[in-house]
Write a protein that holds these residues in place. Structure first.
Motif, PDB file in Angstrom:
ATOM      1  N   GLY A  26      14.536   6.385  -9.191  1.00  0.00           N
ATOM      2  CA  GLY A  26      14.520   7.542  -8.293  1.00  0.00           C
ATOM      3  C   GLY A  26      13.178   8.246  -8.235  1.00  0.00           C
ATOM      4  O   GLY A  26      13.059   9.301  -7.631  1.00  0.00           O
ATOM      5  N   LEU A  27      12.157   7.654  -8.881  1.00  0.00           N
ATOM      6  CA  LEU A  27      10.819   8.251  -8.917  1.00  0.00           C
ATOM      7  C   LEU A  27       9.844   7.326  -8.212  1.00  0.00           C
ATOM      8  O   LEU A  27       9.722   6.157  -8.569  1.00  0.00           O
ATOM      9  CB  LEU A  27      10.379   8.444 -10.374  1.00  0.00           C
ATOM     10  CG  LEU A  27       8.931   8.874 -10.622  1.00  0.00           C
ATOM     11  CD1 LEU A  27       8.656  10.254 -10.041  1.00  0.00           C
ATOM     12  CD2 LEU A  27       8.631   8.837 -12.119  1.00  0.00           C
ATOM     13  N   SER A  28       9.166   7.828  -7.201  1.00  0.00           N
ATOM     14  CA  SER A  28       8.112   7.041  -6.552  1.00  0.00           C
ATOM     15  C   SER A  28       6.790   7.764  -6.746  1.00  0.00           C
ATOM     16  O   SER A  28       6.706   8.991  -6.597  1.00  0.00           O
ATOM     17  CB  SER A  28       8.458   6.789  -5.090  1.00  0.00           C
ATOM     18  OG  SER A  28       7.873   7.674  -4.245  1.00  0.00           O
ATOM     19  N   ILE A  29       5.772   6.978  -7.125  1.00  0.00           N
ATOM     20  CA  ILE A  29       4.462   7.523  -7.495  1.00  0.00           C
ATOM     21  C   ILE A  29       3.397   6.942  -6.575  1.00  0.00           C
ATOM     22  O   ILE A  29       3.402   5.743  -6.297  1.00  0.00           O
ATOM     23  CB  ILE A  29       4.131   7.156  -8.961  1.00  0.00           C
ATOM     24  CG1 ILE A  29       5.217   7.706  -9.895  1.00  0.00           C
ATOM     25  CG2 ILE A  29       2.753   7.678  -9.351  1.00  0.00           C
ATOM     26  CD1 ILE A  29       5.167   7.140 -11.298  1.00  0.00           C
ATOM     27  N   ARG A  30       2.503   7.813  -6.103  1.00  0.00           N
ATOM     28  CA  ARG A  30       1.353   7.396  -5.300  1.00  0.00           C
ATOM     29  C   ARG A  30       0.085   7.808  -6.027  1.00  0.00           C
ATOM     30  O   ARG A  30      -0.053   8.963  -6.417  1.00  0.00           O
ATOM     31  CB  ARG A  30       1.419   8.030  -3.914  1.00  0.00           C
ATOM     32  CG  ARG A  30       2.558   7.438  -3.065  1.00  0.00           C
ATOM     33  CD  ARG A  30       2.890   8.265  -1.832  1.00  0.00           C
ATOM     34  NE  ARG A  30       3.279   9.652  -2.072  1.00  0.00           N
ATOM     35  CZ  ARG A  30       4.447  10.043  -2.586  1.00  0.00           C
ATOM     36  NH1 ARG A  30       5.346   9.180  -2.948  1.00  0.00           N
ATOM     37  NH2 ARG A  30       4.710  11.337  -2.734  1.00  0.00           N
ATOM     38  N   GLY A  31      -0.807   6.846  -6.227  1.00  0.00           N
ATOM     39  CA  GLY A  31      -2.052   7.097  -6.935  1.00  0.00           C
ATOM     40  C   GLY A  31      -2.077   6.367  -8.261  1.00  0.00           C
ATOM     41  O   GLY A  31      -1.047   5.976  -8.793  1.00  0.00           O
ATOM     42  N   ALA A  32      -3.268   6.192  -8.775  1.00  0.00           N
ATOM     43  CA  ALA A  32      -3.454   5.471 -10.036  1.00  0.00           C
ATOM     44  C   ALA A  32      -3.179   6.392 -11.216  1.00  0.00           C
ATOM     45  O   ALA A  32      -3.472   7.587 -11.176  1.00  0.00           O
ATOM     46  CB  ALA A  32      -4.879   4.947 -10.118  1.00  0.00           C
TER      47      ALA A  32
END
Length: 145
Positions: free
Chosen positions: A49-55
């Motif tokens: 349920g967690l989406s991450i954008r970026g390094a």
């Protein structure tokens, strides 16, 4: 469920939570105290349920629980964002202070209370767990809280 969003201090890493937290707690383990010089408010969420954008940069060590814990942070500004345990890959920890609307959640318990300093302000209305609580069961995909 309303989606929750958040980001690091510089905005290089952002995230979206698409499900309700499984738990919201104030952690007083020594690692969290090192991160914040106090207890930290954390959301326990289903990893899917967690989406991450970026390094992200990572640091791993054995936590007070005895499990291998990996903390994830922005490599540009150093903001600590997430944590995960090798023992429970189905969960992620999200630091509540990085939410765009941190008042959209409310802690329900203090964990690792036995490690809190004598001066700590533990809310007496919150459940108190002396060390690591038993993890909740993940909700089935698509279920509502």
């Amino acid at each position: 469920m309303t989606e929750r969003t958040g980001r690091c201090l510089c905005g290089a890493v952002s995230f979206t939570l698409s499900s309700e937290p499984l738990a919201t707690r104030v952690c007083w383990c020594r690692d969290c105290q090192h991160l914040a010089a106090n207890g930290t408010v954390n959301l326990l969420v289903a990893a899917d349920g967690l989406s991450i954008r970026g390094a992200l940069a990572e640091y791993s060590k054995t936590a007070d629980s005895g499990n291998q814990a990996t903390r994830q942070f922005c490599p540009a500004c150093g903001t600590h964002l997430f944590a995960k345990s090798a023992a429970r890959p189905e969960f992620r920890i999200v630091r509540a202070g990085n939410l765009d609307e941190p008042s959209s959640i409310r802690p329900t318990l203090n964990i690792w209370a036995s490690s809190a300093p004598e001066w700590a302000c533990l809310d007496p209305q919150l459940e108190r767990v002396e060390q690591q609580p038993v993890p909740p069961q993940p909700r089935p995909a698509g279920s509502q809280a």
